[in-house]
Scaffold this active site. Sequence first.
Site, PDB file in Angstrom:
ATOM      1  N   LYS A 240       3.413   9.582   0.477  1.00 14.53           N
ATOM      2  CA  LYS A 240       2.665   9.576   1.735  1.00 14.53           C
ATOM      3  C   LYS A 240       2.005  10.925   2.019  1.00 14.53           C
ATOM      4  CE  LYS A 240       5.036   5.826   4.175  1.00 14.53           C
ATOM      5  NZ  LYS A 240       3.824   5.109   4.607  1.00 14.53           N
TER       6      LYS A 240
ATOM      7  N   HIS B 160      -2.021  -1.413  -5.953  1.00 12.25           N
ATOM      8  CA  HIS B 160      -0.744  -0.933  -5.432  1.00 12.25           C
ATOM      9  C   HIS B 160       0.173  -0.407  -6.534  1.00 12.25           C
ATOM     10  CE1 HIS B 160      -2.163  -3.429  -2.036  1.00 12.25           C
ATOM     11  NE2 HIS B 160      -1.499  -2.555  -1.315  1.00 12.25           N
TER      12      HIS B 160
ATOM     13  N   ARG C 189      -0.267  -6.149  10.127  1.00 14.44           N
ATOM     14  CA  ARG C 189       0.868  -5.312   9.773  1.00 14.44           C
ATOM     15  C   ARG C 189       0.501  -3.876  10.110  1.00 14.44           C
ATOM     16  NH1 ARG C 189       0.718  -2.407   4.992  1.00 14.44           N
ATOM     17  NH2 ARG C 189       2.983  -2.623   4.735  1.00 14.44           N
TER      18      ARG C 189
ATOM     19  N   TYR D  62       9.303   0.218   2.556  1.00 12.67           N
ATOM     20  CA  TYR D  62       8.140  -0.643   2.410  1.00 12.67           C
ATOM     21  C   TYR D  62       8.550  -2.109   2.544  1.00 12.67           C
ATOM     22  CZ  TYR D  62       5.522   3.362   0.690  1.00 12.67           C
ATOM     23  OH  TYR D  62       4.900   4.574   0.572  1.00 12.67           O
TER      24      TYR D  62
END
Length: 332
Positions: free
Chosen positions: A311, A184, A214, A25
């Site tokens: 993920k 987050h 991004r 990340y």
Amino acid sequence: MSADTVARDLVRTFPFPFAGDTYRYSTNLEPARQSVQTPAGRWGDAVVHIDSGYAAELAERRAILSSDPSRMQVLPHMRPAAWDAMLTLMQELTLAYPDTMRLDREAGTFLWTNRRRGIEQRFVYGDPSTLPQEPLAFIGDQVQEDIVLLDQREGQLFVDAGLVSFASNWSFGFDLGMSFIEIHGPVPRVHDTGVIARAQKFLMRLQPDAPYRRTNWSLSVGRRLDLSTETYPDWGPERGRVLSVDDATFGAEVHLRVEVQHLVRLPESGCVMFLIRTYLLPLEAVAEVEPWRDRLAAVLAELPEDMADYKGFLAYRDRAVDWLAARKSEAP
């Protein structure tokens, strides 16, 4: 969808997200509107991107909003920002697609033309009676991007409005009103490295005339855009089922899912517009582009377990690596 039936433009403009054989990340922010050359084509010329999935994806968004209107919410203090976002997106569409999109200003009114949708709408900025829908709904029915609006106050950013139909393992309705840092919270590793705090500081310094972008990525099963937590019972079991399918089906059903996220400071309201454009390419199509095939295999093989778990593809990560490696051994 097999590799033979993937529209050519979806491969040609696919934003393959990896610059190296490992992934961690990071803020990975760069100025928007810069073209990126890839082994298959290029992407990134504009803040908004229309491709051959335009009509189908907008129809899917309308169906999702019809069944779950909570996917679009605007807190009362964000209504001016919704107008600001609509006008900014119209300007970006005009810039990217001048042959089919046009925004004209005439004596205190605007005339918006979208020839792809057969829309010609005159409106007065800030007057909801001059639009057929709320401004965020109106423009959200004309772009493939999800739209999130962040208010900046008290030294933080807050998710206070948006239209999100294609979330990837999160819930816009749950996150509404939360701060950028709070949202987050569950992401592994980012807080120890300070990535999120740095990202927020960067966004709070964003200027209206300097959008950034991004990428983010994952793997998913099936060509399904809506992976929101609200619909988990519909797609969650697919993660286990895909382990038992044959190789041809595995390559067709497992997709590399990439988000191109644009960050735009809105000029009138001062809010930050966060655009999320989702792209899906099946592994069998990825494997046809040799550098993509080899790099994705390397990234997946090296990716730490906690990141693969977050993920959502830990259960079939090893099979994806083996599948890609087998395609390499079959190559002439």
